[in-house]
Write a protein that holds these residues in place. Structure first.
Motif, short mmCIF file in Angstrom:
data_model
loop_
_atom_site.label_atom_id
_atom_site.label_comp_id
_atom_site.label_asym_id
_atom_site.label_seq_id
_atom_site.Cartn_x
_atom_site.Cartn_y
_atom_site.Cartn_z
N PRO A 67 6.93 0.89 -23.97
CA PRO A 67 7.92 -0.19 -23.94
C PRO A 67 9.23 0.25 -24.59
N ASN A 68 10.24 -0.59 -24.46
CA ASN A 68 11.51 -0.38 -25.16
C ASN A 68 11.37 -0.91 -26.58
N VAL A 69 12.16 -0.36 -27.51
CA VAL A 69 12.16 -0.91 -28.86
C VAL A 69 12.57 -2.38 -28.83
N LEU A 70 12.18 -3.09 -29.84
CA LEU A 70 12.49 -4.51 -29.93
C LEU A 70 13.94 -4.70 -30.35
N THR A 71 14.71 -5.35 -29.47
CA THR A 71 16.10 -5.66 -29.75
C THR A 71 16.38 -7.07 -29.23
N THR A 72 17.62 -7.51 -29.35
CA THR A 72 17.97 -8.83 -28.82
C THR A 72 17.90 -8.86 -27.29
N ALA A 73 17.88 -7.68 -26.65
CA ALA A 73 17.85 -7.62 -25.18
C ALA A 73 16.44 -7.44 -24.63
N THR A 74 15.43 -7.40 -25.50
CA THR A 74 14.06 -7.18 -25.05
C THR A 74 13.15 -8.27 -25.60
N THR A 75 11.94 -8.32 -25.05
CA THR A 75 10.93 -9.25 -25.54
C THR A 75 9.79 -8.46 -26.18
N ASP A 76 8.93 -9.16 -26.89
CA ASP A 76 7.76 -8.51 -27.48
C ASP A 76 6.90 -7.91 -26.36
N PHE A 77 6.34 -6.73 -26.63
CA PHE A 77 5.61 -6.03 -25.58
C PHE A 77 4.10 -6.16 -25.67
N GLY A 78 3.61 -6.95 -26.62
CA GLY A 78 2.18 -7.02 -26.84
C GLY A 78 1.38 -7.45 -25.63
N ASP A 79 1.85 -8.45 -24.91
CA ASP A 79 1.09 -8.96 -23.76
C ASP A 79 1.01 -7.97 -22.61
N ALA A 80 1.87 -6.97 -22.59
CA ALA A 80 1.87 -6.00 -21.50
C ALA A 80 0.95 -4.82 -21.77
N TYR A 81 0.33 -4.77 -22.92
CA TYR A 81 -0.53 -3.63 -23.26
C TYR A 81 -1.79 -3.66 -22.40
N PRO A 82 -2.06 -2.60 -21.62
CA PRO A 82 -3.18 -2.65 -20.69
C PRO A 82 -4.54 -2.34 -21.29
N GLY A 83 -4.59 -1.89 -22.55
CA GLY A 83 -5.88 -1.69 -23.19
C GLY A 83 -6.11 -0.27 -23.67
N HIS A 84 -6.90 -0.16 -24.75
CA HIS A 84 -7.14 1.14 -25.38
C HIS A 84 -7.75 2.16 -24.42
N SER A 85 -8.62 1.72 -23.54
CA SER A 85 -9.38 2.65 -22.71
C SER A 85 -8.55 3.30 -21.62
N VAL A 86 -7.36 2.77 -21.34
CA VAL A 86 -6.54 3.29 -20.24
C VAL A 86 -5.20 3.83 -20.72
N VAL A 87 -5.02 3.97 -22.01
CA VAL A 87 -3.77 4.48 -22.59
C VAL A 87 -4.11 5.59 -23.58
N ASP A 88 -3.53 6.77 -23.38
CA ASP A 88 -3.79 7.91 -24.26
C ASP A 88 -2.73 8.07 -25.35
N TYR A 89 -1.49 7.66 -25.06
CA TYR A 89 -0.39 7.76 -26.01
C TYR A 89 0.37 6.44 -26.03
N LEU A 90 0.75 6.01 -27.22
CA LEU A 90 1.61 4.85 -27.40
C LEU A 90 3.02 5.36 -27.67
N ALA A 91 4.01 4.76 -27.02
CA ALA A 91 5.37 5.28 -27.14
C ALA A 91 6.39 4.15 -27.13
N VAL A 92 7.60 4.47 -27.56
CA VAL A 92 8.74 3.57 -27.42
C VAL A 92 9.96 4.37 -27.01
N ASP A 93 10.90 3.68 -26.37
CA ASP A 93 12.22 4.23 -26.05
C ASP A 93 13.24 3.44 -26.86
N GLY A 94 14.26 4.12 -27.38
CA GLY A 94 15.27 3.40 -28.14
C GLY A 94 16.59 4.14 -28.21
#
Length: 240
Positions: A110-137
């Motif tokens: 996801p993008n870093v949290l700013t006034t132009a973005t929303t919280d990204f928690g609901d978009a997380y697809p789950g531990h079993s299908v994600v190998d790296y957690l990342a942000v862009d900023g």
């Protein structure tokens, strides 16, 4: 291009983006619901089979910055929902897995949290299908609609939220850049602060600087002092 990256001693990160890049934000053809329905399974299968045949370790970042407003796959754009995003991710992941793409590791960014973005928690697809957690900023500086944002403003809150949402996966910063500031030392100081954040995060394995003059001149070497700050930061991290 992937071979050249490996031959240089680096590891490639490939971004797979479901859109027509020059087609604007509203692109119903690439709605997440169509991905979920299987309309692009053949495309995913082609990518999976070719990357499997290539065979070398690779990080795959799919549909990044979904919590912003500037991509057709973003949540809230064209009717996309967080549930759609999760389902699209899992469908993509399953096709790669079925193709035997054991050399591919999946990066959720996801993008870093700013006034132009929303919280990204609901978009997380789950531990079993994600190998790296990342942000862009990015620090856009004083461009219209933006203001100067320090590295501590941009990254620590979002990295903390990433750890909270995800599991124990390693962390990445998959895009970072800084505009030139109001003084010659502004970007150099920003870079020093950024490296301090990198040094303080034990789970952070890598960052990718967006070394491009695009919307802003994001390059680290726009001034002699910013170049020196970047080199000093890298030198300090050689043995990390």
């Amino acid at each position: 291009e992937l071979d050249a990256i490996v031959e240089s001693g680096a590891g490639p990160l490939l971004s797979l983006e479901p859109w027509q890049p020059d087609g604007g934000i509203e692109q119903p053809r690439y709605a997440l619901s169509r991905i979920v329905a299987g309309d692009f399974d053949d495309d995913f299968r082609r990518w999976a089979e070719q990357l499997t045949q290539w065979g070398k370790p690779l990080l795959l970042r799919f549909a990044q910055e979904m919590n912003g407003t500037w991509y057709p796959w973003a949540i809230g754009i064209g009717g996309n929902t967080a549930a759609d995003y999760r389902a699209a991710w899992v469908r993509m992941w399953r096709i790669f897995t079925d193709a035997g793409a054991d050399n591919v590791r999946f990066v959720w960014a996801p993008n870093v949290l700013t006034t132009a973005t929303t919280d990204f928690g609901d978009a997380y697809p789950g531990h079993s299908v994600v190998d790296y957690l990342a942000v862009d900023g990015y620090n856009w500086g004083d461009a219209p609609g933006h203001h100067w944002q320090s590295a501590p403003e941009l990254f620590p809150p979002s990295l903390a939220r990433l750890r909270q949402v995800g599991g124990d996966q390693p962390l990445l910063i998959t895009e970072v850049g800084c505009a030139d500031g109001p003084s010659p030392d502004a970007k150099a100081n920003w870079i020093r602060d950024f490296f301090a954040i990198v040094d303080s995060e034990p789970r952070l394995e890598a960052f990718l600087w967006f070394q491009t003059d695009k919307e802003r001149d994001w390059r680290f070497n726009t001034t002699p002092v910013s170049t020196a700050a970047f080199r000093q930061g890298l030198a300090a991290d050689v043995g990390r």
